[in-house]
Scaffold this active site. Structure first.
Site, PDB file in Angstrom:
ATOM      1  N   THR A  12       0.808  -1.219   0.000  1.00 38.82           N
ATOM      2  CA  THR A  12       0.000   0.000   0.000  1.00 38.82           C
ATOM      3  C   THR A  12       0.839   1.266   0.000  1.00 38.82           C
ATOM      4  OG1 THR A  12      -1.810  -1.118   1.156  1.00 38.82           O
ATOM      5  CG2 THR A  12      -1.766   1.266   1.299  1.00 38.82           C
ATOM      6  N   SER A  58       1.047  -7.691  -1.089  1.00 42.03           N
ATOM      7  CA  SER A  58       1.679  -8.690  -0.215  1.00 42.03           C
ATOM      8  C   SER A  58       0.936 -10.021  -0.188  1.00 42.03           C
ATOM      9  CB  SER A  58       1.825  -8.146   1.208  1.00 42.03           C
ATOM     10  OG  SER A  58       0.582  -8.022   1.847  1.00 42.03           O
ATOM     11  N   ASP A  90      -0.553  -7.121   4.719  1.00 38.96           N
ATOM     12  CA  ASP A  90      -1.299  -8.365   4.917  1.00 38.96           C
ATOM     13  C   ASP A  90      -0.413  -9.545   5.284  1.00 38.96           C
ATOM     14  OD1 ASP A  90      -3.745  -7.201   4.520  1.00 38.96           O
ATOM     15  OD2 ASP A  90      -3.936  -7.799   2.431  1.00 38.96           O
ATOM     16  N   GLN A 271      -5.030 -20.449  18.886  1.00 39.02           N
ATOM     17  CA  GLN A 271      -5.782 -19.394  18.224  1.00 39.02           C
ATOM     18  C   GLN A 271      -5.801 -18.112  19.050  1.00 39.02           C
ATOM     19  OE1 GLN A 271      -9.708 -20.728  17.003  1.00 39.02           O
ATOM     20  NE2 GLN A 271      -8.912 -22.703  16.304  1.00 39.02           N
ATOM     21  N   CYS A 272      -5.430 -18.199  20.318  1.00 37.09           N
ATOM     22  CA  CYS A 272      -5.409 -17.019  21.187  1.00 37.09           C
ATOM     23  C   CYS A 272      -4.154 -16.199  20.898  1.00 37.09           C
ATOM     24  CB  CYS A 272      -5.410 -17.428  22.654  1.00 37.09           C
ATOM     25  SG  CYS A 272      -6.847 -18.394  23.147  1.00 37.09           S
TER      26      CYS A 272
END
Length: 333
Positions: A12, A58, A90, A271-272
Protein backbone atom coordinates in the site's frame (compact mmCIF):
# COMPACT_ATOMS: atom_id res chain seq x y z
CA UNK A 1 26.95 10.08 7.67
CA UNK A 2 25.05 6.81 7.97
CA UNK A 3 23.69 5.25 4.79
CA UNK A 4 20.82 2.77 4.63
CA UNK A 5 19.22 0.68 1.92
CA UNK A 6 15.46 0.87 1.35
CA UNK A 7 14.08 -2.20 -0.42
CA UNK A 8 10.68 -1.51 -1.93
CA UNK A 9 8.79 -4.75 -2.62
CA UNK A 10 5.31 -3.31 -3.13
CA UNK A 11 2.34 -2.86 -0.85
CA UNK A 12 0.00 0.00 0.00
CA UNK A 13 2.76 2.48 0.88
CA UNK A 14 3.65 3.08 -2.79
CA UNK A 15 0.23 2.57 -4.36
CA UNK A 16 -1.98 5.10 -6.06
CA UNK A 17 -5.73 5.31 -6.45
CA UNK A 18 -7.16 3.94 -9.72
CA UNK A 19 -10.64 3.09 -11.01
CA UNK A 20 -9.89 -0.52 -10.02
CA UNK A 21 -8.79 0.41 -6.49
CA UNK A 22 -5.28 0.94 -5.16
CA UNK A 23 -2.52 -0.37 -7.44
CA UNK A 24 1.29 0.02 -7.53
CA UNK A 25 2.18 3.48 -8.80
CA UNK A 26 4.07 3.98 -12.07
CA UNK A 27 6.48 6.54 -10.62
CA UNK A 28 9.68 5.13 -9.08
CA UNK A 29 9.48 5.17 -5.29
CA UNK A 30 12.80 7.01 -5.05
CA UNK A 31 11.26 9.86 -7.09
CA UNK A 32 8.25 10.00 -4.77
CA UNK A 33 10.56 10.29 -1.77
CA UNK A 34 12.66 12.97 -3.51
CA UNK A 35 9.57 15.17 -3.90
CA UNK A 36 8.87 15.10 -0.15
CA UNK A 37 11.19 17.54 1.59
CA UNK A 38 11.19 15.63 4.89
CA UNK A 39 13.23 12.83 3.31
CA UNK A 40 16.00 15.32 2.54
CA UNK A 41 16.33 16.35 6.19
CA UNK A 42 19.92 16.31 7.51
CA UNK A 43 18.58 14.40 10.52
CA UNK A 44 17.90 11.39 8.32
CA UNK A 45 20.56 9.01 7.02
CA UNK A 46 21.50 8.97 3.36
CA UNK A 47 19.69 6.25 1.51
CA UNK A 48 19.49 4.26 -1.69
CA UNK A 49 16.27 2.68 -2.95
CA UNK A 50 16.12 -0.76 -4.56
CA UNK A 51 12.77 -1.31 -6.24
CA UNK A 52 11.71 -4.86 -6.98
CA UNK A 53 10.00 -5.73 -10.24
CA UNK A 54 7.25 -6.63 -10.41
CA UNK A 55 5.90 -4.80 -7.37
CA UNK A 56 3.56 -7.08 -5.47
CA UNK A 57 0.52 -6.81 -3.30
CA UNK A 58 1.68 -8.69 -0.22
CA UNK A 59 -1.03 -11.32 -0.70
CA UNK A 60 1.03 -12.48 -3.71
CA UNK A 61 4.31 -12.81 -1.79
CA UNK A 62 5.76 -16.34 -1.75
CA UNK A 63 8.87 -18.13 -0.53
CA UNK A 64 10.64 -16.86 -3.66
CA UNK A 65 10.15 -13.25 -2.56
CA UNK A 66 11.33 -14.05 0.98
CA UNK A 67 14.52 -15.48 -0.50
CA UNK A 68 14.95 -12.53 -2.87
CA UNK A 69 14.69 -10.02 -0.01
CA UNK A 70 17.07 -12.03 2.16
CA UNK A 71 19.56 -12.47 -0.67
CA UNK A 72 19.50 -8.74 -1.48
CA UNK A 73 20.22 -7.83 2.14
CA UNK A 74 22.96 -10.43 2.44
CA UNK A 75 24.73 -9.29 -0.74
CA UNK A 76 24.65 -5.62 0.27
CA UNK A 77 25.32 -6.02 3.99
CA UNK A 78 28.78 -4.45 3.84
CA UNK A 79 27.58 -1.40 1.91
CA UNK A 80 25.02 -0.07 4.38
CA UNK A 81 24.46 0.58 8.07
CA UNK A 82 20.96 -0.87 8.03
CA UNK A 83 18.02 -1.92 5.87
CA UNK A 84 14.37 -0.92 5.57
CA UNK A 85 12.02 -3.30 3.74
CA UNK A 86 8.82 -1.70 2.45
CA UNK A 87 6.13 -4.37 2.31
CA UNK A 88 2.37 -4.75 2.19
CA UNK A 89 0.76 -5.23 5.57
CA UNK A 90 -1.30 -8.36 4.92
CA UNK A 91 1.65 -10.77 4.98
CA UNK A 92 4.32 -8.54 6.51
CA UNK A 93 4.45 -10.65 9.69
CA UNK A 94 5.05 -13.80 7.61
CA UNK A 95 7.92 -12.12 5.75
CA UNK A 96 9.41 -10.74 8.96
CA UNK A 97 9.29 -14.22 10.49
CA UNK A 98 10.82 -15.84 7.42
CA UNK A 99 13.66 -13.30 7.22
CA UNK A 100 14.57 -13.99 10.85
CA UNK A 101 15.41 -17.56 9.80
CA UNK A 102 16.87 -16.71 6.39
CA UNK A 103 19.31 -14.16 7.86
CA UNK A 104 21.05 -15.63 10.89
CA UNK A 105 23.43 -13.62 13.15
CA UNK A 106 22.47 -10.20 11.78
CA UNK A 107 25.10 -7.53 12.48
CA UNK A 108 22.82 -4.64 11.46
CA UNK A 109 19.13 -3.68 11.67
CA UNK A 110 16.54 -4.98 9.22
CA UNK A 111 13.26 -3.09 9.66
CA UNK A 112 10.05 -4.00 7.85
CA UNK A 113 7.41 -1.33 7.53
CA UNK A 114 4.59 -0.14 5.30
CA UNK A 115 1.36 1.75 5.71
CA UNK A 116 -2.39 1.45 5.79
CA UNK A 117 -2.77 4.54 3.56
CA UNK A 118 -0.50 5.25 0.55
CA UNK A 119 2.27 7.81 0.84
CA UNK A 120 0.68 9.86 -1.94
CA UNK A 121 -2.52 10.45 0.09
CA UNK A 122 -2.83 13.60 2.20
CA UNK A 123 -3.86 11.67 5.33
CA UNK A 124 -1.30 8.89 5.39
CA UNK A 125 0.58 6.99 8.06
CA UNK A 126 3.32 6.18 5.56
CA UNK A 127 5.66 9.11 6.16
CA UNK A 128 5.97 8.59 9.91
CA UNK A 129 6.41 4.84 9.54
CA UNK A 130 9.13 5.28 6.93
CA UNK A 131 11.00 8.10 8.68
CA UNK A 132 11.08 6.27 12.01
CA UNK A 133 12.15 3.04 10.31
CA UNK A 134 15.01 4.87 8.60
CA UNK A 135 16.22 6.25 11.91
CA UNK A 136 16.02 2.82 13.53
CA UNK A 137 17.87 1.22 10.61
CA UNK A 138 20.70 3.74 11.07
CA UNK A 139 20.73 3.53 14.88
CA UNK A 140 23.21 0.69 15.29
CA UNK A 141 21.13 -0.52 18.23
CA UNK A 142 19.20 -3.38 16.64
CA UNK A 143 20.69 -6.68 15.47
CA UNK A 144 17.62 -8.56 14.34
CA UNK A 145 14.71 -8.52 11.93
CA UNK A 146 12.03 -6.26 13.33
CA UNK A 147 8.77 -4.64 12.28
CA UNK A 148 7.96 -0.98 12.85
CA UNK A 149 4.43 0.36 12.73
CA UNK A 150 2.55 3.20 14.38
CA UNK A 151 5.19 4.05 16.97
CA UNK A 152 6.00 0.45 17.92
CA UNK A 153 9.10 -1.55 17.08
CA UNK A 154 8.37 -5.27 17.35
CA UNK A 155 10.48 -8.39 17.03
CA UNK A 156 9.68 -9.57 13.53
CA UNK A 157 8.95 -13.20 14.35
CA UNK A 158 6.69 -12.21 17.26
CA UNK A 159 4.53 -9.74 15.33
CA UNK A 160 0.99 -10.30 14.07
CA UNK A 161 -1.37 -8.07 12.15
CA UNK A 162 -4.10 -7.07 14.58
CA UNK A 163 -6.31 -4.82 12.46
CA UNK A 164 -7.31 -4.48 8.83
CA UNK A 165 -8.31 -0.83 9.06
CA UNK A 166 -6.68 0.74 12.12
CA UNK A 167 -3.46 2.70 11.74
CA UNK A 168 -2.21 0.74 14.77
CA UNK A 169 -2.15 -2.44 12.72
CA UNK A 170 0.48 -4.64 14.41
CA UNK A 171 1.45 -5.85 17.86
CA UNK A 172 3.42 -8.67 19.47
CA UNK A 173 1.11 -10.00 22.20
CA UNK A 174 3.57 -12.59 23.53
CA UNK A 175 6.69 -10.43 23.57
CA UNK A 176 7.41 -6.88 24.76
CA UNK A 177 7.84 -4.10 22.23
CA UNK A 178 11.56 -3.66 21.65
CA UNK A 179 11.25 0.09 21.18
CA UNK A 180 8.60 2.79 21.21
CA UNK A 181 8.66 6.04 19.28
CA UNK A 182 7.30 9.09 21.05
CA UNK A 183 9.19 12.34 21.31
CA UNK A 184 12.27 10.10 21.28
CA UNK A 185 12.76 6.51 20.16
CA UNK A 186 13.24 4.59 23.39
CA UNK A 187 14.85 1.16 23.05
CA UNK A 188 14.39 -1.60 25.61
CA UNK A 189 17.86 -3.05 25.90
CA UNK A 190 16.65 -5.92 28.06
CA UNK A 191 14.53 -7.39 25.25
CA UNK A 192 16.71 -6.54 22.24
CA UNK A 193 18.68 -9.35 20.68
CA UNK A 194 22.39 -9.05 21.39
CA UNK A 195 24.89 -8.70 18.55
CA UNK A 196 26.26 -12.10 17.59
CA UNK A 197 29.97 -12.78 17.34
CA UNK A 198 29.23 -15.33 14.59
CA UNK A 199 29.34 -14.49 10.87
CA UNK A 200 26.15 -13.62 9.00
CA UNK A 201 24.56 -16.68 7.41
CA UNK A 202 22.11 -16.70 4.50
CA UNK A 203 19.85 -19.74 4.45
CA UNK A 204 17.38 -19.59 1.59
CA UNK A 205 14.17 -21.56 2.02
CA UNK A 206 12.85 -24.37 -0.13
CA UNK A 207 9.21 -24.40 -1.23
CA UNK A 208 8.11 -27.22 1.01
CA UNK A 209 4.49 -28.53 1.13
CA UNK A 210 3.34 -26.93 4.40
CA UNK A 211 -0.25 -26.27 5.45
CA UNK A 212 -2.29 -24.50 8.13
CA UNK A 213 -5.50 -25.95 9.55
CA UNK A 214 -7.70 -23.94 11.91
CA UNK A 215 -9.90 -25.92 14.27
CA UNK A 216 -13.46 -24.65 14.77
CA UNK A 217 -16.58 -25.99 16.52
CA UNK A 218 -18.31 -28.60 14.39
CA UNK A 219 -15.34 -29.06 12.04
CA UNK A 220 -15.75 -32.16 9.89
CA UNK A 221 -12.21 -33.33 10.25
CA UNK A 222 -12.59 -36.19 7.80
CA UNK A 223 -12.99 -33.63 4.97
CA UNK A 224 -9.36 -32.64 5.49
CA UNK A 225 -7.99 -36.17 5.51
CA UNK A 226 -7.36 -36.03 1.77
CA UNK A 227 -4.70 -33.34 2.19
CA UNK A 228 -2.67 -35.55 4.54
CA UNK A 229 -0.67 -37.25 1.82
CA UNK A 230 2.92 -38.35 1.55
CA UNK A 231 3.67 -35.02 -0.17
CA UNK A 232 2.63 -32.92 2.84
CA UNK A 233 5.62 -32.31 5.08
CA UNK A 234 4.29 -30.02 7.79
CA UNK A 235 1.01 -28.81 9.27
CA UNK A 236 0.42 -25.95 11.67
CA UNK A 237 -2.74 -26.79 13.60
CA UNK A 238 -4.45 -23.77 15.18
CA UNK A 239 -6.02 -25.26 18.29
CA UNK A 240 -8.27 -23.73 20.93
CA UNK A 241 -6.79 -22.17 24.06
CA UNK A 242 -3.82 -24.02 25.50
CA UNK A 243 -3.96 -26.69 22.81
CA UNK A 244 -7.44 -28.13 23.05
CA UNK A 245 -9.15 -29.82 20.11
CA UNK A 246 -12.44 -31.71 19.64
CA UNK A 247 -12.37 -35.49 19.90
CA UNK A 248 -15.19 -36.33 17.45
CA UNK A 249 -14.73 -40.08 17.78
CA UNK A 250 -10.99 -39.82 17.40
CA UNK A 251 -11.09 -38.35 13.88
CA UNK A 252 -8.34 -35.79 14.52
CA UNK A 253 -6.22 -38.36 16.35
CA UNK A 254 -6.45 -40.59 13.29
CA UNK A 255 -5.38 -37.77 10.96
CA UNK A 256 -2.39 -36.90 13.15
CA UNK A 257 -1.41 -40.58 13.20
CA UNK A 258 -1.69 -40.65 9.41
CA UNK A 259 0.47 -37.54 9.13
CA UNK A 260 3.03 -39.13 11.43
CA UNK A 261 3.06 -42.32 9.36
CA UNK A 262 3.62 -40.21 6.22
CA UNK A 263 6.57 -38.43 7.82
CA UNK A 264 4.82 -35.08 8.31
CA UNK A 265 5.36 -32.78 11.29
CA UNK A 266 2.22 -31.47 13.04
CA UNK A 267 2.71 -28.34 15.15
CA UNK A 268 -0.01 -27.14 17.51
CA UNK A 269 -0.34 -23.38 17.95
CA UNK A 270 -3.05 -21.48 19.80
CA UNK A 271 -5.78 -19.39 18.22
CA UNK A 272 -5.41 -17.02 21.19
CA UNK A 273 -3.09 -14.04 20.60
CA UNK A 274 -1.47 -14.54 24.01
CA UNK A 275 -0.56 -17.59 26.04
CA UNK A 276 1.15 -20.92 25.61
CA UNK A 277 0.22 -24.25 24.07
CA UNK A 278 0.64 -26.95 26.66
CA UNK A 279 -0.33 -30.34 25.28
CA UNK A 280 -1.59 -32.59 28.05
CA UNK A 281 -2.75 -29.89 30.46
CA UNK A 282 -6.35 -30.67 29.52
CA UNK A 283 -7.82 -34.01 28.54
CA UNK A 284 -9.20 -32.21 25.47
CA UNK A 285 -5.68 -32.05 24.07
CA UNK A 286 -5.45 -35.85 24.02
CA UNK A 287 -6.07 -36.02 20.26
CA UNK A 288 -2.81 -34.10 19.73
CA UNK A 289 -0.68 -37.05 20.71
CA UNK A 290 2.15 -37.15 18.17
CA UNK A 291 1.99 -33.41 17.52
CA UNK A 292 4.60 -30.98 18.85
CA UNK A 293 3.83 -27.85 20.81
CA UNK A 294 4.30 -24.49 19.14
CA UNK A 295 4.38 -23.04 22.66
CA UNK A 296 3.77 -19.28 22.27
CA UNK A 297 4.86 -18.98 18.64
CA UNK A 298 2.66 -17.13 16.21
CA UNK A 299 1.26 -19.10 13.31
CA UNK A 300 3.38 -16.92 11.03
CA UNK A 301 6.57 -17.88 12.87
CA UNK A 302 5.62 -21.56 13.02
CA UNK A 303 5.06 -21.69 9.25
CA UNK A 304 8.37 -19.92 8.55
CA UNK A 305 10.22 -22.17 11.00
CA UNK A 306 8.89 -25.31 9.35
CA UNK A 307 10.09 -24.04 5.97
CA UNK A 308 13.49 -23.28 7.50
CA UNK A 309 13.98 -26.61 9.29
CA UNK A 310 12.94 -28.68 6.29
CA UNK A 311 15.25 -26.58 4.10
CA UNK A 312 18.12 -27.42 6.45
CA UNK A 313 17.63 -31.10 5.64
CA UNK A 314 16.99 -32.25 9.21
CA UNK A 315 15.26 -35.52 9.98
CA UNK A 316 11.61 -35.46 11.04
CA UNK A 317 12.56 -36.27 14.63
CA UNK A 318 15.14 -33.47 14.70
CA UNK A 319 12.60 -31.01 13.29
CA UNK A 320 10.11 -31.99 15.99
CA UNK A 321 12.76 -31.39 18.60
CA UNK A 322 13.83 -28.02 17.21
CA UNK A 323 10.26 -26.74 16.76
CA UNK A 324 10.11 -26.52 20.56
CA UNK A 325 13.53 -24.83 20.87
CA UNK A 326 14.09 -21.09 20.51
CA UNK A 327 16.40 -20.49 17.51
CA UNK A 328 16.14 -16.74 16.88
CA UNK A 329 13.76 -15.26 19.42
CA UNK A 330 10.58 -16.79 17.98
CA UNK A 331 9.48 -18.39 21.27
CA UNK A 332 10.26 -18.20 24.95
CA UNK A 333 13.23 -20.36 25.79
Amino acid sequence: MKRICIIYTGGTIGMERTENGYEPGKEPFADIMARISDFSSPELPDYDVIEFSPLLDSSDVTVNEWNKIGRTIYEKMDLYDGFVVLHGTDTMAYTASALSFILQNLPKPVVLTGSQIPLCEIRSDAKDNLISSMLIAASGKVFEVCLYFAGKLLRGNRAIKMSADSLIAFDSPNYPRIAEAGIDIKYRDSVLMKKSDKPLVLKELDEEPVGVLKIFPGIQIELFESIITEKLRGVVLEAFGAGNVPNYCGALKNIIAKAHDNGAVVVACSQCPTGNVSIGTYAASGSLKGAVSGKNMTTEAAVAKLYYLFSCGYSVEKIKELMEVDLCGELDG
